[in-house]
Scaffold this motif. Structure first.
Motif, PDB file in Angstrom:
ATOM      1  N   ALA A 164      25.862 -44.646  55.256  1.00 31.37           N
ATOM      2  CA  ALA A 164      25.198 -45.877  54.805  1.00 31.37           C
ATOM      3  C   ALA A 164      25.228 -46.001  53.286  1.00 31.37           C
ATOM      4  O   ALA A 164      25.488 -47.084  52.745  1.00 31.37           O
ATOM      5  N   VAL A 165      24.972 -44.902  52.599  1.00 39.61           N
ATOM      6  CA  VAL A 165      24.966 -44.944  51.132  1.00 39.61           C
ATOM      7  C   VAL A 165      26.376 -45.167  50.597  1.00 39.61           C
ATOM      8  O   VAL A 165      26.583 -45.929  49.642  1.00 39.61           O
ATOM      9  N   ILE A 166      27.368 -44.529  51.209  1.00 41.94           N
ATOM     10  CA  ILE A 166      28.759 -44.742  50.778  1.00 41.94           C
ATOM     11  C   ILE A 166      29.181 -46.188  51.035  1.00 41.94           C
ATOM     12  O   ILE A 166      29.836 -46.824  50.187  1.00 41.94           O
ATOM     13  N   ALA A 167      28.780 -46.746  52.176  1.00 46.07           N
ATOM     14  CA  ALA A 167      29.093 -48.145  52.477  1.00 46.07           C
ATOM     15  C   ALA A 167      28.438 -49.077  51.461  1.00 46.07           C
ATOM     16  O   ALA A 167      29.035 -50.082  51.043  1.00 46.07           O
ATOM     17  N   ALA A 168      27.214 -48.746  51.047  1.00 45.84           N
ATOM     18  CA  ALA A 168      26.531 -49.561  50.046  1.00 45.84           C
ATOM     19  C   ALA A 168      27.267 -49.523  48.711  1.00 45.84           C
ATOM     20  O   ALA A 168      27.367 -50.541  48.013  1.00 45.84           O
ATOM     21  N   LEU A 169      27.778 -48.353  48.368  1.00 44.81           N
ATOM     22  CA  LEU A 169      28.554 -48.224  47.128  1.00 44.81           C
ATOM     23  C   LEU A 169      29.793 -49.109  47.165  1.00 44.81           C
ATOM     24  O   LEU A 169      30.098 -49.815  46.196  1.00 44.81           O
ATOM     25  N   TRP A 170      30.499 -49.091  48.296  1.00 45.07           N
ATOM     26  CA  TRP A 170      31.703 -49.908  48.417  1.00 45.07           C
ATOM     27  C   TRP A 170      31.375 -51.389  48.476  1.00 45.07           C
ATOM     28  O   TRP A 170      32.140 -52.225  47.982  1.00 45.07           O
ATOM     29  N   TRP A 171      30.258 -51.749  49.058  1.00 44.62           N
ATOM     30  CA  TRP A 171      29.829 -53.144  49.060  1.00 44.62           C
ATOM     31  C   TRP A 171      29.562 -53.622  47.635  1.00 44.62           C
ATOM     32  O   TRP A 171      29.937 -54.737  47.264  1.00 44.62           O
ATOM     33  N   ARG A 172      28.921 -52.777  46.847  1.00 44.34           N
ATOM     34  CA  ARG A 172      28.640 -53.127  45.446  1.00 44.34           C
ATOM     35  C   ARG A 172      29.937 -53.358  44.687  1.00 44.34           C
ATOM     36  O   ARG A 172      30.059 -54.328  43.916  1.00 44.34           O
ATOM     37  N   LEU A 173      30.929 -52.508  44.905  1.00 39.34           N
ATOM     38  CA  LEU A 173      32.213 -52.670  44.228  1.00 39.34           C
ATOM     39  C   LEU A 173      32.938 -53.928  44.717  1.00 39.34           C
ATOM     40  O   LEU A 173      33.601 -54.615  43.936  1.00 39.34           O
ATOM     41  N   HIS A 174      32.808 -54.217  45.999  1.00 37.61           N
ATOM     42  CA  HIS A 174      33.433 -55.422  46.555  1.00 37.61           C
ATOM     43  C   HIS A 174      32.836 -56.684  45.935  1.00 37.61           C
ATOM     44  O   HIS A 174      33.559 -57.617  45.553  1.00 37.61           O
ATOM     45  N   LYS A 175      31.514 -56.721  45.806  1.00 39.49           N
ATOM     46  CA  LYS A 175      30.849 -57.890  45.258  1.00 39.49           C
ATOM     47  C   LYS A 175      31.086 -58.025  43.758  1.00 39.49           C
ATOM     48  O   LYS A 175      30.927 -59.115  43.201  1.00 39.49           O
ATOM     49  N   ALA A 176      31.465 -56.916  43.111  1.00 38.98           N
ATOM     50  CA  ALA A 176      31.702 -56.964  41.673  1.00 38.98           C
ATOM     51  C   ALA A 176      32.991 -57.704  41.335  1.00 38.98           C
ATOM     52  O   ALA A 176      33.231 -58.044  40.178  1.00 38.98           O
ATOM     53  N   GLY A 177      33.849 -57.954  42.335  1.00 41.70           N
ATOM     54  CA  GLY A 177      35.076 -58.705  42.103  1.00 41.70           C
ATOM     55  C   GLY A 177      36.255 -57.818  41.766  1.00 41.70           C
ATOM     56  O   GLY A 177      36.165 -56.581  41.807  1.00 41.70           O
ATOM     57  N   PRO A 178      37.388 -58.427  41.439  1.00 39.96           N
ATOM     58  CA  PRO A 178      38.609 -57.649  41.157  1.00 39.96           C
ATOM     59  C   PRO A 178      38.503 -56.874  39.850  1.00 39.96           C
ATOM     60  O   PRO A 178      37.608 -57.094  39.037  1.00 39.96           O
ATOM     61  N   GLY A 179      39.472 -55.994  39.664  1.00 35.71           N
ATOM     62  CA  GLY A 179      39.503 -55.195  38.446  1.00 35.71           C
ATOM     63  C   GLY A 179      38.721 -53.905  38.594  1.00 35.71           C
ATOM     64  O   GLY A 179      38.487 -53.420  39.708  1.00 35.71           O
ATOM     65  N   GLN A 180      38.298 -53.324  37.469  1.00 37.90           N
ATOM     66  CA  GLN A 180      37.517 -52.096  37.446  1.00 37.90           C
ATOM     67  C   GLN A 180      38.210 -50.982  38.229  1.00 37.90           C
ATOM     68  O   GLN A 180      37.614 -50.341  39.102  1.00 37.90           O
ATOM     69  N   VAL A 181      39.477 -50.773  37.893  1.00 41.07           N
ATOM     70  CA  VAL A 181      40.281 -49.782  38.609  1.00 41.07           C
ATOM     71  C   VAL A 181      39.674 -48.393  38.466  1.00 41.07           C
ATOM     72  O   VAL A 181      39.564 -47.636  39.439  1.00 41.07           O
ATOM     73  N   THR A 182      39.270 -48.065  37.245  1.00 35.71           N
ATOM     74  CA  THR A 182      38.705 -46.733  37.010  1.00 35.71           C
ATOM     75  C   THR A 182      37.458 -46.513  37.856  1.00 35.71           C
ATOM     76  O   THR A 182      37.265 -45.445  38.450  1.00 35.71           O
ATOM     77  N   THR A 183      36.613 -47.538  37.917  1.00 33.68           N
ATOM     78  CA  THR A 183      35.382 -47.427  38.707  1.00 33.68           C
ATOM     79  C   THR A 183      35.686 -47.263  40.186  1.00 33.68           C
ATOM     80  O   THR A 183      35.046 -46.466  40.886  1.00 33.68           O
ATOM     81  N   ARG A 184      36.663 -47.991  40.676  1.00 35.72           N
ATOM     82  CA  ARG A 184      37.006 -47.917  42.100  1.00 35.72           C
ATOM     83  C   ARG A 184      37.623 -46.563  42.451  1.00 35.72           C
ATOM     84  O   ARG A 184      37.324 -45.992  43.504  1.00 35.72           O
ATOM     85  N   VAL A 185      38.469 -46.058  41.572  1.00 40.00           N
ATOM     86  CA  VAL A 185      39.043 -44.725  41.804  1.00 40.00           C
ATOM     87  C   VAL A 185      37.939 -43.675  41.791  1.00 40.00           C
ATOM     88  O   VAL A 185      37.901 -42.761  42.626  1.00 40.00           O
ATOM     89  N   GLY A 186      37.013 -43.827  40.853  1.00 39.97           N
ATOM     90  CA  GLY A 186      35.884 -42.895  40.798  1.00 39.97           C
ATOM     91  C   GLY A 186      35.046 -42.948  42.053  1.00 39.97           C
ATOM     92  O   GLY A 186      34.551 -41.929  42.534  1.00 39.97           O
ATOM     93  N   ALA A 187      34.881 -44.156  42.617  1.00 35.71           N
ATOM     94  CA  ALA A 187      34.106 -44.301  43.853  1.00 35.71           C
ATOM     95  C   ALA A 187      34.800 -43.612  45.016  1.00 35.71           C
ATOM     96  O   ALA A 187      34.144 -42.993  45.869  1.00 35.71           O
ATOM     97  N   VAL A 188      36.131 -43.711  45.069  1.00 35.08           N
ATOM     98  CA  VAL A 188      36.880 -43.023  46.129  1.00 35.08           C
ATOM     99  C   VAL A 188      36.700 -41.516  46.010  1.00 35.08           C
ATOM    100  O   VAL A 188      36.402 -40.824  47.000  1.00 35.08           O
ATOM    101  N   VAL A 189      36.861 -41.008  44.796  1.00 35.26           N
ATOM    102  CA  VAL A 189      36.721 -39.570  44.567  1.00 35.26           C
ATOM    103  C   VAL A 189      35.304 -39.114  44.900  1.00 35.26           C
ATOM    104  O   VAL A 189      35.097 -38.082  45.556  1.00 35.26           O
ATOM    105  N   LEU A 190      34.312 -39.904  44.471  1.00 41.14           N
ATOM    106  CA  LEU A 190      32.914 -39.546  44.735  1.00 41.14           C
ATOM    107  C   LEU A 190      32.622 -39.559  46.227  1.00 41.14           C
ATOM    108  O   LEU A 190      31.938 -38.663  46.743  1.00 41.14           O
ATOM    109  N   SER A 191      33.132 -40.566  46.935  1.00 44.25           N
ATOM    110  CA  SER A 191      32.895 -40.657  48.378  1.00 44.25           C
ATOM    111  C   SER A 191      33.472 -39.457  49.104  1.00 44.25           C
ATOM    112  O   SER A 191      32.809 -38.841  49.956  1.00 44.25           O
TER     113      SER A 191
END
Length: 228
Positions: A164-191
């Motif tokens: 649930a917490v990992i899904a919430a993290l990905w939802w936050r990134l989805h709502k943030a819109g395109p871009g933020q490659v570094t943040t998205r890669v970090g989220a994958v690694v963190l998950s």
């Protein structure tokens, strides 16, 4: 374990702790997902913020019940000081200490929230972020301390909380819109790191033979380690 089945305080402790973890997970999900920010209108934002606040308070109340019943249960020597000072409990020092630390963080958030107007928004936010650290501490505390961690439903609950917490993290990134490659890669690694760390811990810890003994400190293992 048969002794525990006849002990209502043990059931009360585990029930309160489990419910507190569920509510803390729901609170963390709302915060991580940025539910207040993405609510469609001011009324909805107010409602989501109120839900977030009330869940936090209720989880803190359940934690107080969890701690109170654990201290009242004389089957294991935890001690009142262990409720506020981490890593001093004679019983499963590390794992009880993680729970104490999580409680201290949530207590700090509650106190600073009550004093929010006096301490200022910046300081309040700095302390409020600590609430997110309380969630993984609570998960590892429950898995490492509970005698019911081996049970399928309890394991499924921990897995759902993590998912649930990992899904919430990905939802936050989805709502943030395109871009933020570094943040998205970090989220994958963190998950991957979170799931891998928890899986490795459960398999090599609570599900492995001899965990009851290994989870104890050397001074308490001979006396109570064999029964939990």
């Amino acid at each position: 374990m048969s002794i525990l089945l006849n002990n209502p305080l043990w059931f009360a402790t585990r029930a309160a702790g489990t419910l507190a973890l569920i509510l803390l997970t729901a609170t963390t999900v709302l915060g991580v997902a940025g539910a207040v920010r993405y609510a469609p209108n001011p009324v909805r934002r107010f409602e989501v913020a109120a839900l977030h606040r009330n869940l936090s308070l209720l989880s803190l109340v359940l934690l107080v019940v969890h701690i109170g019943t654990a201290l009242a249960d004389t089957y294991v020597p935890i001690g009142w000081i262990s409720a506020l000072v981490p890593f001093v409990s004679p019983y499963r020092t590390v794992w009880v200490g993680l729970g104490t630390l999580a409680f201290d963080l949530l207590l700090a958030v509650a106190i600073t929230s009550a004093l929010r107007l006096r301490i200022g928004l910046r300081r309040w936010k700095a302390v409020h972020v600590l609430a997110y650290a309380a969630w993984p501490l609570a998960v590892f505390h429950g898995a490492g301390t509970g005698a019911d961690t081996r049970l399928g439903p309890q394991l499924a609950l921990y897995a759902l909380c993590v998912a649930a917490v990992i899904a919430a993290l990905w939802w936050r990134l989805h709502k943030a819109g395109p871009g933020q490659v570094t943040t998205r890669v970090g989220a994958v690694v963190l998950s991957i790191a979170v799931v891998g760390a928890f899986y490795a811990f459960v398999v090599s810890g609570p599900l492995a033979p001899g965990w009851s003994h290994r989870a104890q400190t050397p001074s308490t293992a001979p006396r109570i380690g064999a029964t939990r």
